[in-house]
Every structure is written in C-alpha cells, then in structure tokens.
Design an enzyme around this catalytic site. Sequence first.
Site, short mmCIF file in Angstrom:
data_model
loop_
_atom_site.label_atom_id
_atom_site.label_comp_id
_atom_site.label_asym_id
_atom_site.label_seq_id
_atom_site.Cartn_x
_atom_site.Cartn_y
_atom_site.Cartn_z
N ASP A 233 0.78 -1.23 0.02
CA ASP A 233 -0.10 -0.13 0.03
C ASP A 233 0.81 1.23 -0.14
O ASP A 233 0.93 1.92 0.95
CB ASP A 233 -0.83 -0.12 1.20
CG ASP A 233 -2.26 0.93 1.07
OD1 ASP A 233 -2.10 1.58 0.07
OD2 ASP A 233 -3.12 0.96 2.03
N ASP A 251 1.41 0.30 7.45
CA ASP A 251 0.48 -0.24 6.87
C ASP A 251 1.17 -1.34 5.60
O ASP A 251 1.39 -1.10 4.51
CB ASP A 251 -0.54 0.60 6.15
CG ASP A 251 -1.75 -0.35 5.85
OD1 ASP A 251 -1.67 -1.51 5.81
OD2 ASP A 251 -2.96 0.41 5.53
#
Length: 363
Positions: A233, A251
């Site tokens: 991501d 993340d």
Amino acid sequence: MATAPRPRTSTREPEELGRRLGAWLDSRLPGAKVTDVRVPASNGMSSETLLFDIEHPDTPLRACALRLAADPAAYTVFPTYDMPRQHRVMSLVAEHTDLPVPRVQWLEEDPGPLGAPFFVMARAEGRVPPDVMPYTYEGNWLHAATGTERDALQEATISLLARLHDQFPAQEAEFLLPTGEGSPLRRHVDSQRAYYAWVVGGLAPSPLIERAFARLEELWPADEGPAVLNWGDARIGNVVYDGFTPVAVLDWEMAAYAPREVDLGWTVYLHRFFQDLTVSFGQPGLPDFLRREDIERRYAELTGHTPRDMEFHTLYAALRHAIVMLRIAYRQAHFGEVEVPADPDSLILHHASLAAMVQGTYW
C-alpha cells in the site's frame, strides 16, 4: 462528497478494547497501566489501529500503536488478516533497511484477548496526509504547503521506495509469494483474481473489472523484471511526516514479492485517484504533485532501474483499487448505508478513469 458519512469499519467499542487491552498487557507486563486509549482520525478501512500509552517503569515502549485484525463482524475488506506476516515483514524491513519503520514489540496470535490477533508497535509522532477529505482538497496542511515543501515530501517519499527495493534482500521476501504456479507477477495477479471472485461471490459481478483483467493479459510485460519486496500500500497516506520528512512507514498488510513496478504503479495511481476525484468536484487539486513522469524519472535516477510497462502497472493498480472499492461498497450495502444499484460498476468511484485505462485513453 463533503457531507457523505464515513463508511462503517467496525462493531467494536474503543472503551471496551482499552479495558481488554489493559488486562492483556498486565499478563505480559505486570503492573502496567494502559492510558489515553483512542482511535486515530486516520483509522483505515481494513485493519484497525488503536493508540495508547503505557505507564510502567520497565516498559520498552511508552507511546504505542496497536494494529488489530479486522472485526470479523464488520464485513471485512479482505478474506484473511495475517498479523504474524505483517509483524515479520516490519521486523525484517527494520533489520535490512534504513527505512523508518516503527519498532514492533508484542505479537498476539490468540484472538481471545481482543477478539482478533494483533501486534503492538512504537507510535511515531507527526502528521499524515489525510484521505478524508483527501489531501488534494483545500484545507489541509499538505495542500497549504509551498511547492518547494511538497517537492521535498515527494523526493523523500520516492526515496523510501527506492531504498526499500534496493536495500532489502529479495530472497528474504520469497515467503510472501502466493501459492500457485508461474512468476511472482503471475501469482500476484492470480491472487487478485481470487480476491475478486471472493468479493462478488453471490453478488453482482463487475463487467468493468472483468474487462480490466482481460486488458491486463493483452498488456502483459514481455520482461516482467526481477521481484523485490513490495511495500504494497505504497502511498503518502501511509507515511507519518515530521514537517515534510518521513518518520514512519506504516501499513504493510499488502506487502508482496513482486516486480518493482507493482509498487510504483500503486504510488502513481493512488495519487491520481485522489487528484481525479478532486477535479471532478470542481477543485484544481495538486496537478504538479506526484506526477507519473516525475516519479518514474526520479526512481530511475535513484536506483538505476528505469520503470517499464507502466501502462500495465497503473492499470493493474486501478483494477486492484476497484476491487477494494467494490468490496467497501458492498459492505456499506450490508450495513444499510447505501442501496446496490442496477449497475455494480457505478459503485466504483473511479470507474470512468478505469474504463479509460482499459480503452487506452487515460494517459
């Protein structure tokens, strides 16, 4: 868009989580007290984050963040949440690179204490470019920055990708390969096909997404290039900045073993998603920021690797994002927040740009 409610992401109550977290921590660190438990404004649409402090004379951490697998009762975005995998990736990135990855501490694989597996890491202080409302909209710190300041943030962020891909030993990322046959890129795409099949299981499929998969096959790279660790991501909304300098890369749940361009395509397209959305609502956005040509040029200068087949990889990023958006829309329908229209493609916010990519008219 300015008044639309944020989609529901959990059925959990932060106060109850804090109480259960305190009981769990006392079993790990007797006498420790959990304080100032809160949910960040930027809490994601997938896994959940909880911020808290620890009071104890011997704790290795004081300012903490907890990453909790998605609430099984909240119509999850992804079918599985492998918290040990995320914990391992972050530990390895910290070991092998100079990226500012938060120090991970405790991993709890038992879902009993909080209802799902989780891990605890150090909390970085700083600011994150917002998703809601997007940083391309007026009224936030990044939009209000000078061009020079945004250039500095862009340079530092592209450097994160370059250093990750160059510094991390590729063979250490092979455990991230999905099961199946074929090259890392083929397995990555096949896993997305399986994810799409899961999203539309028992529901209306998306003709646009299926056309995009077919177009990918037509554009398939003749030379896929070597696989490296992908952040997954890879976007500025997953970076904490001190001023305009990255201090934490967050993340890693979509981390993968894939060609460099998979990460680059995601970085390019996720900015374009916000930029296109902003323009469609009558604002100029940030047209000179994170442009595809600038990202590709600077990445090549930093790594010696010239990005290739970027039409394929930006289409692939837009396709992957469309599947996630479709799942989120179906979750909203599950909770009664929206009605499912006759045309499921209209649930994909960027359906027009994805269609243009499929047709070869976007860039």
